[in-house]
Design an enzyme around this catalytic site. Structure first.
Site, PDB file in Angstrom:
ATOM      1  N   TYR A  87       0.879  -1.178   0.000  1.00 45.37           N
ATOM      2  CA  TYR A  87       0.000   0.000   0.000  1.00 45.37           C
ATOM      3  C   TYR A  87       0.913   1.223   0.000  1.00 45.37           C
ATOM      4  CZ  TYR A  87      -4.133   2.698   1.542  1.00 45.37           C
ATOM      5  OH  TYR A  87      -5.160   3.584   1.640  1.00 45.37           O
TER       6      TYR A  87
ATOM      7  N   ARG B  76      -5.810  10.401 -11.248  1.00 42.32           N
ATOM      8  CA  ARG B  76      -5.115  11.088 -10.146  1.00 42.32           C
ATOM      9  C   ARG B  76      -4.693  10.037  -9.146  1.00 42.32           C
ATOM     10  NH1 ARG B  76      -7.194  12.121  -4.718  1.00 42.32           N
ATOM     11  NH2 ARG B  76      -5.715  10.457  -4.559  1.00 42.32           N
TER      12      ARG B  76
ATOM     13  N   LYS C  46      -5.677  -1.629  -2.452  1.00 47.66           N
ATOM     14  CA  LYS C  46      -6.832  -1.325  -1.580  1.00 47.66           C
ATOM     15  C   LYS C  46      -7.588  -2.610  -1.251  1.00 47.66           C
ATOM     16  CE  LYS C  46      -6.892   3.317  -1.539  1.00 47.66           C
ATOM     17  NZ  LYS C  46      -6.945   4.171  -0.366  1.00 47.66           N
TER      18      LYS C  46
ATOM     19  N   GLU D 228     -11.989   5.247  -6.852  1.00 52.59           N
ATOM     20  CA  GLU D 228     -10.680   5.523  -6.264  1.00 52.59           C
ATOM     21  C   GLU D 228      -9.823   6.363  -7.205  1.00 52.59           C
ATOM     22  OE1 GLU D 228      -9.795   4.299  -3.137  1.00 52.59           O
ATOM     23  OE2 GLU D 228      -8.132   5.692  -3.385  1.00 52.59           O
ATOM     24  N   ASP D 229      -9.263   7.421  -6.673  1.00 50.73           N
ATOM     25  CA  ASP D 229      -8.263   8.224  -7.393  1.00 50.73           C
ATOM     26  C   ASP D 229      -8.744   8.701  -8.766  1.00 50.73           C
ATOM     27  OD1 ASP D 229      -6.873   7.807  -5.119  1.00 50.73           O
ATOM     28  OD2 ASP D 229      -5.144   6.840  -6.024  1.00 50.73           O
TER      29      ASP D 229
ATOM     30  N   ASP E 258     -13.779   6.886  -2.306  1.00 46.85           N
ATOM     31  CA  ASP E 258     -12.861   6.723  -1.181  1.00 46.85           C
ATOM     32  C   ASP E 258     -12.171   8.037  -0.823  1.00 46.85           C
ATOM     33  OD1 ASP E 258     -11.433   5.083   0.678  1.00 46.85           O
ATOM     34  OD2 ASP E 258      -9.705   5.125  -0.637  1.00 46.85           O
ATOM     35  N   ASP E 259     -11.700   8.743  -1.842  1.00 45.01           N
ATOM     36  CA  ASP E 259     -10.909   9.952  -1.582  1.00 45.01           C
ATOM     37  C   ASP E 259     -11.765  11.079  -1.033  1.00 45.01           C
ATOM     38  OD1 ASP E 259      -8.381   8.897  -2.806  1.00 45.01           O
ATOM     39  OD2 ASP E 259      -9.807   8.651  -4.437  1.00 45.01           O
TER      40      ASP E 259
ATOM     41  N   ASN F 151      -0.318  11.640  -0.289  1.00 45.77           N
ATOM     42  CA  ASN F 151       0.446  10.400  -0.444  1.00 45.77           C
ATOM     43  C   ASN F 151       1.118  10.356  -1.811  1.00 45.77           C
ATOM     44  OD1 ASN F 151      -0.496   9.275   2.033  1.00 45.77           O
ATOM     45  ND2 ASN F 151      -2.484   9.090   1.042  1.00 45.77           N
TER      46      ASN F 151
ATOM     47  N   ASN G  68      -4.908   7.638   7.505  1.00 43.47           N
ATOM     48  CA  ASN G  68      -5.138   7.172   6.133  1.00 43.47           C
ATOM     49  C   ASN G  68      -6.516   6.531   6.076  1.00 43.47           C
ATOM     50  OD1 ASN G  68      -4.999   5.054   3.893  1.00 43.47           O
ATOM     51  ND2 ASN G  68      -3.117   6.220   3.559  1.00 43.47           N
TER      52      ASN G  68
HETATM   53  O1  LIG Z   1      -4.143   5.412  -1.007  1.00 48.00           O
HETATM   54  C1  LIG Z   1      -3.946   6.059   0.037  1.00 48.00           C
HETATM   55  O2  LIG Z   1      -2.968   5.923   0.767  1.00 48.00           O
HETATM   56  C2  LIG Z   1      -4.985   7.060   0.452  1.00 48.00           C
HETATM   57  C3  LIG Z   1      -5.710   7.530  -0.735  1.00 48.00           C
HETATM   58  O3  LIG Z   1      -6.789   7.089  -1.043  1.00 48.00           O
HETATM   59  C4  LIG Z   1      -5.034   8.504  -1.607  1.00 48.00           C
HETATM   60  O4  LIG Z   1      -4.014   9.085  -1.219  1.00 48.00           O
HETATM   61  O5  LIG Z   1      -5.522   8.685  -2.717  1.00 48.00           O
HETATM   62 MG   LIG Z   2      -7.082   7.385  -3.141  1.00 46.49          MG
END
Ligand SMILES: O=C([O-])CC(=O)C(=O)O
Ligand SMILES: [Mg+2]
Length: 604
Positions: free
Chosen positions: A150, A203, A221, A292-293, A315-316, A459, A503
């Site tokens: 991770y 992203r 994840k 995610e992202d 999630d973000d 991160n 986190n």
């Molecule tokens: O992945 C991680 O550590 C936390 C997160 O969702 C990000 O930074 O986009």
């Molecule tokens: Mg993320």
């Protein structure tokens, strides 16, 4: 026992399918009393809520297939029973190694490797070979292994995905698959999927557009869903939506594995995602999808489009919001204040993308619950992006960003200027811009508040807005600090400062557990608020000097989060599974957590 029937088989000297009838019946009878056959297409156990936990694991595989399937493979740990009955005698080393020794061996290999990417590579190849062993090691040594699979190493793995590629994991939907997604979803071998993590790679962490390389993030994840939330590893699906990439270096790289064309945008993009969502829900109507992202311009519109229609969350925006709120609530306790006093905080947030906005909006929801009116809550925030403060006259803002525009300072004011004027109590970093918290800004902040709360949440580590030691040193040891990626504890003036990681991993695995075990139909902001409150309470109870329990306690934290989420879901009529009467909600959720164990493997 094993020795006796080993002899029997040796004497019979027959392939497993031709075992003497008497023997076969005896062995099966031993299991059949507590076994309910609810296998999927692969003969694997189904563990729906109302079924007892499987005490055996049945497989249709025989011989080398058993070893090649990461769900049935046990390497050198197959018992003699299994070797005989599954036809793998002679295909594995003669010594039956214990699970403990196997785990020890894996750990020693990880320790012997020095390059983080090599560690990552080794662990992912273990995941490809033997899922049970991988999760055993991850769960037992979470603080050591999580930073490899991770953040921060997964960031590096995403950047180098085309170099370290070994074999595919998850599914890829590209712009050339339009019109086919409804049938493509049936290419996935599992009948049941509980959780999908999907990214479009636009992203990735704070690293920007990494196109199809982004698949590493859903993989990481989902490993944490299994390790932390006890989601069944056979029921998770990592997905990348490859709509092209605007990362020119990747497009020019002949090893790049995605579509080397610019991203599709606008209606074309949204229609693409729509086709994906419809396809997924047509095959798995109860699946939970985690976005995610996704880059900010699409993250909010996607969430708004789907949050009422499907079982999904971002999630973000939502989990990061929830965990940041939990850190703030925990910091209030450390400062001897009550939750209500969150309304008085002056919050400067560097970063106005999906994560920054998600965090601020979540804190605002909490302030509203504690008594502030919406417009009053917004007045407690100053947001900056790469152009400085979001002030009056700024053009090109999204509707969510526009809600935060200030008129008490000029548009584009620098962080130092904002800090000098506002005297914030809390400084949040969600910009992806490493080093954005300057020494001048932090020293200025520390002049005005006794315990400056400093959370650089971007991160991976290089993208954190400041380091742990900088925050401690520049505030003379007074900072309450938490970071998105892990930092080592800091020694300053002969004192050790333990560092908390803030986190979203504290959050999403528990959400997944509650949703799958209680068959929750929709995910609401109230569930994320409940999760935040529960996490912040845990820290106060057990770890007075730290904001949260350590990540080694993630399974327990996830169970607590799941319980808090499920309570809200049942109260709001959004949970459809009925836990057995004789169990509390907590016991039921615990009973639903997958454990990395070698249950006896038996043939159909
Ligand atoms: O992945 C991680 O550590 C936390 C997160 O969702 C990000 O930074 O986009
Ligand atoms: Mg993320």
């Amino acid at each position: 026992m094993a020795a006796t029937w080993r002899t029997t088989i040796c004497q019979s000297n027959k392939a497993p399918t031709k075992y003497p009838k008497l023997f076969f019946a005896t062995k099966l009878n031993r299991f059949s009393s507590h076994f309910i056959s609810t296998e999927d297409a692969y003969g694997r156990e189904d563990t729906t809520p109302e079924k007892p936990k499987p005490s055996v694991y049945r497989t249709r595989h025989r011989g080398m297939e058993v070893i090649q399937d990461p769900f049935t493979n046990r390497g050198a740990a197959f018992t003699w029973d299994e070797r005989e009955r599954l036809g793998i005698r002679g295909l594995v080393p003669p010594k039956v190694q214990s699970f403990d020794i196997q785990a020890e061996r894996v750990l020693s290999r990880v320790d012997a490797l020095h390059d983080p990417l090599n560690k990552y590579d080794f662990l992912v190849s273990l995941l490809d070979r033997n899922e049970t062993l991988f999760y055993r090691v991850l769960i037992d040594h979470f603080e050591k292994i999580a930073p490899i699979i991770y953040t921060p190493t997964v960031g590096l793995a995403s950047q180098k995905s085309q170099v370290i590629f070994r074999r595919p994991r998850g599914m890829y939907f590209s712009k050339y698959d339009r019109g086919c997604m409804n049938t493509m979803v049936y290419n996935w071998p599992q009948e049941q999927v509980d959780v999908i993590v999907v990214t479009d790679g636009s992203r990735i962490l704070g690293l920007g557009d990494l196109g199809a390389n982004g698949i590493q993030i859903p993989i990481g994840k989902l490993a944490l869903y299994v390790a932390g939330g006890g989601i069944d590893p056979r029921r998770v699906l990592p997905v990348v939506l490859d709509v092209g990439t605007n990362n020119e270096a990747l497009r020019k790289d002949p090893w790049y594995l995605g579509i080397a064309e610019p991203r599709i945008t606008g209606d074309e993009y949204f229609r693409f995602v729509d086709e994906f969502m419809e396809a997924v829900y047509s095959r798995w109507p109860q699946v939970m999808v985690q976005f995610e992202d996704f880059a900010n311009p699409v993250a909010y519109p996607l969430l708004e489009t789907y949050r009422d229609k499907y079982l999904c969350f971002n999630d973000d925006i939502q989990s990061t919001g929830s965990i940041a709120l939990a850190s703030i609530l925990a910091s209030l306790r450390l400062r001897g204040m009550t939750n209500r006093e969150i309304c008085k905080e002056r919050i400067v947030c560097v970063g106005a993308g999906s994560a920054g906005l998600g965090v601020c909006e979540t804190i605002i929801q909490c302030m509203e619950r504690e008594g502030l009116r919406s417009h009053q809550a917004y007045r407690q925030f100053w947001l900056l992006d790469d152009k400085g403060l979001l002030g009056r006259g700024r053009v090109g803002l999204t509707p969510t960003q526009a809600r935060f525009v200030r008129d008490d300072l000029p548009d584009g004011s620098s962080l130092e200027e904002v800090v000098r004027t506002v005297k914030p109590t809390i400084l949040l970093g969600l910009s992806g811009a490493g080093g954005a918290f300057t020494e001048a800004a932090i020293r200025e902040m520390a002049k005005h508040v006794e315990r400056p709360v400093i959370f650089p949440l971007s991160n991976p580590v290089d993208h954190a807005e400041c380091t742990a030691s900088q925050a401690i040193e520049w505030t003379g040891g007074r900072a309450i600090f938490a970071s998105g990626s892990p930092f080592d504890d800091v020694e300053y003036q002969n004192k050790i400062y333990p560092i908390t990681q803030c986190n979203n991993v504290y959050n999403f695995p528990g959400m997944g557990l509650a949703v799958t075990a209680c068959r929750i139909t929709h995910i609401t902001d109230d569930m994320f608020l409940a999760a935040a409150r529960r996490i912040s309470a845990l820290s106060a109870d057990h770890h007075k000097q730290q904001l949260f329990p350590p990540l080694s306690e993630l399974r327990n934290v996830s169970l607590q989060v799941a319980t808090a989420v499920a309570e809200v879901a049942y109260e709001d009529g959004l949970a459809t599974a009925e836990p057995p009467r004789k169990m509390t909600l907590h016991q039921y959720l615990l009973s639903r957590m997958w454990q990395p164990q070698y249950a006896p493997l038996v043939p159909f």
